[in-house]
Design an enzyme around this catalytic site. Structure first.
Site, PDB file in Angstrom:
ATOM      1  N   CYS A 116       0.857  -1.186   0.000  1.00 13.19           N
ATOM      2  CA  CYS A 116       0.000   0.000   0.000  1.00 13.19           C
ATOM      3  C   CYS A 116       0.890   1.232   0.000  1.00 13.19           C
ATOM      4  O   CYS A 116       2.111   1.117   0.043  1.00 13.19           O
ATOM      5  CB  CYS A 116      -0.920  -0.008   1.219  1.00 13.19           C
ATOM      6  SG  CYS A 116      -2.275   1.192   1.065  1.00 13.19           S
ATOM      7  N   CYS A 118      -0.090   4.338   1.868  1.00 13.59           N
ATOM      8  CA  CYS A 118      -0.397   5.372   2.871  1.00 13.59           C
ATOM      9  C   CYS A 118       0.743   5.610   3.851  1.00 13.59           C
ATOM     10  O   CYS A 118       0.869   6.709   4.394  1.00 13.59           O
ATOM     11  CB  CYS A 118      -1.695   5.055   3.599  1.00 13.59           C
ATOM     12  SG  CYS A 118      -1.705   3.463   4.412  1.00 13.59           S
ATOM     13  N   CYS A 126      -3.853   6.362   0.176  1.00 16.20           N
ATOM     14  CA  CYS A 126      -3.319   5.091  -0.312  1.00 16.20           C
ATOM     15  C   CYS A 126      -3.036   5.106  -1.813  1.00 16.20           C
ATOM     16  O   CYS A 126      -3.249   4.093  -2.496  1.00 16.20           O
ATOM     17  CB  CYS A 126      -4.276   3.956   0.039  1.00 16.20           C
ATOM     18  SG  CYS A 126      -4.627   3.848   1.803  1.00 16.20           S
ATOM     19  N   LYS A 191     -12.380  -4.444   2.713  1.00 16.79           N
ATOM     20  CA  LYS A 191     -11.789  -3.579   3.728  1.00 16.79           C
ATOM     21  C   LYS A 191     -12.695  -2.377   3.908  1.00 16.79           C
ATOM     22  O   LYS A 191     -12.907  -1.599   2.970  1.00 16.79           O
ATOM     23  CB  LYS A 191     -10.396  -3.140   3.293  1.00 16.79           C
ATOM     24  CG  LYS A 191      -9.713  -2.225   4.289  1.00 16.79           C
ATOM     25  CD  LYS A 191      -8.286  -1.943   3.871  1.00 16.79           C
ATOM     26  CE  LYS A 191      -7.592  -1.042   4.862  1.00 16.79           C
ATOM     27  NZ  LYS A 191      -6.225  -0.703   4.421  1.00 16.79           N
ATOM     28  N   ARG A 201      -2.895   4.055  12.592  1.00 15.80           N
ATOM     29  CA  ARG A 201      -2.434   5.254  11.897  1.00 15.80           C
ATOM     30  C   ARG A 201      -1.439   6.034  12.749  1.00 15.80           C
ATOM     31  O   ARG A 201      -0.530   6.673  12.220  1.00 15.80           O
ATOM     32  CB  ARG A 201      -3.631   6.091  11.436  1.00 15.80           C
ATOM     33  CG  ARG A 201      -4.413   5.331  10.372  1.00 15.80           C
ATOM     34  CD  ARG A 201      -5.625   6.062   9.847  1.00 15.80           C
ATOM     35  NE  ARG A 201      -6.402   5.171   8.973  1.00 15.80           N
ATOM     36  CZ  ARG A 201      -7.586   5.473   8.473  1.00 15.80           C
ATOM     37  NH1 ARG A 201      -8.137   6.651   8.744  1.00 15.80           N
ATOM     38  NH2 ARG A 201      -8.210   4.612   7.697  1.00 15.80           N
ATOM     39  N   ARG A 213     -10.927   7.987   3.851  1.00 17.81           N
ATOM     40  CA  ARG A 213     -10.700   6.945   2.856  1.00 17.81           C
ATOM     41  C   ARG A 213     -12.006   6.393   2.251  1.00 17.81           C
ATOM     42  O   ARG A 213     -12.027   5.313   1.689  1.00 17.81           O
ATOM     43  CB  ARG A 213      -9.917   5.792   3.476  1.00 17.81           C
ATOM     44  CG  ARG A 213      -8.576   6.172   4.069  1.00 17.81           C
ATOM     45  CD  ARG A 213      -7.610   4.990   4.043  1.00 17.81           C
ATOM     46  NE  ARG A 213      -6.545   5.059   5.021  1.00 17.81           N
ATOM     47  CZ  ARG A 213      -5.511   5.897   4.986  1.00 17.81           C
ATOM     48  NH1 ARG A 213      -5.410   6.783   4.016  1.00 17.81           N
ATOM     49  NH2 ARG A 213      -4.593   5.861   5.931  1.00 17.81           N
ATOM     50  N   GLU A 229     -17.163  -7.228  -4.378  1.00 16.26           N
ATOM     51  CA  GLU A 229     -15.719  -6.985  -4.257  1.00 16.26           C
ATOM     52  C   GLU A 229     -14.949  -8.304  -4.259  1.00 16.26           C
ATOM     53  O   GLU A 229     -13.914  -8.444  -4.900  1.00 16.26           O
ATOM     54  CB  GLU A 229     -15.416  -6.266  -2.932  1.00 16.26           C
ATOM     55  CG  GLU A 229     -15.490  -4.752  -2.981  1.00 16.26           C
ATOM     56  CD  GLU A 229     -14.290  -4.129  -3.682  1.00 16.26           C
ATOM     57  OE1 GLU A 229     -13.384  -4.874  -4.114  1.00 16.26           O
ATOM     58  OE2 GLU A 229     -14.261  -2.898  -3.821  1.00 16.26           O
ATOM     59  N   LYS A 244     -11.642  -7.214   6.795  1.00 19.17           N
ATOM     60  CA  LYS A 244     -11.011  -6.290   7.734  1.00 19.17           C
ATOM     61  C   LYS A 244     -11.914  -5.095   7.981  1.00 19.17           C
ATOM     62  O   LYS A 244     -12.410  -4.531   7.003  1.00 19.17           O
ATOM     63  CB  LYS A 244      -9.691  -5.835   7.126  1.00 19.17           C
ATOM     64  CG  LYS A 244      -8.944  -4.850   7.952  1.00 19.17           C
ATOM     65  CD  LYS A 244      -7.705  -4.432   7.227  1.00 19.17           C
ATOM     66  CE  LYS A 244      -7.048  -3.344   8.020  1.00 19.17           C
ATOM     67  NZ  LYS A 244      -5.975  -2.722   7.308  1.00 19.17           N
ATOM     68  N   TYR A 309      -2.411  -8.494  16.626  1.00 19.16           N
ATOM     69  CA  TYR A 309      -1.362  -7.952  17.491  1.00 19.16           C
ATOM     70  C   TYR A 309      -1.275  -8.754  18.784  1.00 19.16           C
ATOM     71  O   TYR A 309      -0.333  -8.608  19.543  1.00 19.16           O
ATOM     72  CB  TYR A 309      -1.647  -6.468  17.789  1.00 19.16           C
ATOM     73  CG  TYR A 309      -1.785  -5.652  16.519  1.00 19.16           C
ATOM     74  CD1 TYR A 309      -0.658  -5.252  15.814  1.00 19.16           C
ATOM     75  CD2 TYR A 309      -3.038  -5.330  15.988  1.00 19.16           C
ATOM     76  CE1 TYR A 309      -0.771  -4.541  14.630  1.00 19.16           C
ATOM     77  CE2 TYR A 309      -3.173  -4.618  14.813  1.00 19.16           C
ATOM     78  CZ  TYR A 309      -2.033  -4.224  14.135  1.00 19.16           C
ATOM     79  OH  TYR A 309      -2.150  -3.531  12.964  1.00 19.16           O
TER      80      TYR A 309
HETATM   81  C1  PBG Z   1      -2.805   0.380   5.025  1.00 21.49           C
HETATM   82  C2  PBG Z   1      -3.332  -0.391   6.162  1.00 21.49           C
HETATM   83  C3  PBG Z   1      -4.113   0.038   7.255  1.00 21.49           C
HETATM   84  C4  PBG Z   1      -4.227  -1.052   8.103  1.00 21.49           C
HETATM   85  C5  PBG Z   1      -3.547  -2.102   7.517  1.00 21.49           C
HETATM   86  N1  PBG Z   1      -3.024  -1.685   6.304  1.00 21.49           N
HETATM   87  C6  PBG Z   1      -4.633   1.358   7.620  1.00 21.49           C
HETATM   88  C7  PBG Z   1      -5.680   2.055   6.892  1.00 21.49           C
HETATM   89  O1  PBG Z   1      -6.275   1.578   5.934  1.00 21.49           O
HETATM   90  O2  PBG Z   1      -5.868   3.198   7.310  1.00 21.49           O
HETATM   91  C8  PBG Z   1      -4.959  -1.041   9.416  1.00 21.49           C
HETATM   92  C9  PBG Z   1      -4.496  -2.045  10.404  1.00 21.49           C
HETATM   93  C10 PBG Z   1      -4.988  -1.872  11.776  1.00 21.49           C
HETATM   94  O3  PBG Z   1      -5.774  -0.974  12.122  1.00 21.49           O
HETATM   95  O4  PBG Z   1      -4.561  -2.690  12.595  1.00 21.49           O
HETATM   96  N2  PBG Z   1      -3.682   0.697   4.030  1.00 21.49           N
END
Ligand code: PBG
Length: 318
Positions: A116, A118, A126, A191, A201, A213, A229, A244, A309
């Protein structure tokens, strides 16, 4: 009378009839690598999770290996950001360096690169910005470059998370044409534009500097769109599908698991982690029990793989 309680009498019988099990083999542990030296910085909103420079990372990775966690997902924090996120396809960029270092030093770890922009753009979006929005097709061109650079560095699997249309087909073509036809792709297929990403972030310095986003990530209210999707990503050649965040979207996970014959991943995101940590710190919940209940709910909903995590803590308990 049928008495379901017969099978709940004691732990022996409960263990025998248990339908789902957590295994350390299901876990992918996200790791934040930062360009520089001497960095081991705890993320304020994610107690227990750190950003590391590569010279500080060995102990963390040794623990991951010793606990039997098979895989990590890398997120990079570069020194220099620009409008396009060009550090993301620098062959000597922070994630590329990390992949090479880790594959050499911990060859048993399966190393996944989040693909990605970002974390690499100065505006935090992104992709490439045109008229105050991310331009899909310009971003796809850069996605090819980033994917090939990550593949060349030796990543075991690529996980595109930008929610660009056509991202899987673009990556698949680029990889196939450049000698990486065996590189698997785990698509962040569904997502959602979620407030649960807040702590991430902070961790990755990737908060958008304007807007949000919602022109690329999905509306949390939508289910049918998730089916669409995912169907597109399957058609384009995704090897694994991801939903996600995890917790508020277990209904989607179950539905997709029933529909597709691909492995499913659930991303137990940063805000889900932070909520448990904060409530447990206050003594309001039993953090360990709530964590395990949450993780098993993802398995029950159909996850084959869980990005979390909590991987290290959970590995110690199961
Ligand atoms: C990057 C990305 C994000 C996460 C994983 N890859 C952040 C977003 O889309 O802002 C989020 C992961 C998390 O919150 O644990 N695009």
């Amino acid at each position: 009378m049928f008495r379901p309680r017969r099978l709940r009498k004691n732990s022996a019988i409960r263990d025998m009839v248990r339908e789902n099990h957590l295994s350390v083999k299901d876990f992918i542990y996200p790791v934040f690598v930062e360009e520089g030296e001497g960095i081991k910085k705890e993320i304020a909103s994610m107690p227990g999770i750190f950003r590391y420079s590569l010279d500080q990372i060995d102990q963390e990775l040794q623990e991951v290996v010793d606990l039997g966690i098979p895989s990590i997902m890398l997120f990079g924090i570069p020194k220099n950001k620009d409008a396009e996120g060009s550090e993301s396809w620098n062959d000597e960029g922070i994630v590329q360096q990390a992949i090479k270092y880790i594959k050499n030093k911990f060859p048993q770890l399966y190393v996944i690169a989040d693909v990605c922009f970002c974390e690499y753009t100065d505006h935090g979006h992104c992709g490439v910005i045109v008229n105050q929005d991310v331009d899909n097709d310009l971003t796809l061109t850069n996605l090819e470059k980033q994917s090939l650079s990550m593949a060349k560095a030796g990543a075991d699997l690529l996980a595109p998370s930008g929610m660009m249309d056509g991202m899987i087909a673009t990556m698949r073509d680029a990889l196939d044409l450049n000698g990486h036809s065996n590189m698997p792709i785990m698509s962040y297929a569904v997502k959602y534009a979620s407030a649960f990403y807040g702590p991430f972030r902070d961790a990755a310095d990737s908060t958008p500097s304007f807007g949000d986003r919602r022109t690329y990530q999905m509306d949390p209210a939508n289910r049918i769109e998730a089916l669409k999707e995912t169907a597109l990503d399957v058609e384009e050649g995704a090897d694994i599908l991801m939903v996600k965040p995890a917790l508020s979207y277990l209904d989607i996970l179950r539905e997709l698991k029933d529909l597709h014959d691909l492995p499913m991943a659930a991303y137990n995101v940063s805000g889900e982690y932070a909520m448990i940590k904060a409530a447990a710190e206050k003594g309001w919940i039993d953090g360990e029990k709530v964590m395990l209940e949450k993780l098993i709910s993802m398995k029950r909903a159909g996850a084959d793989i869980i990005l979390t995590y909590h991987a290290k803590e959970a590995a110690r308990l199961i």
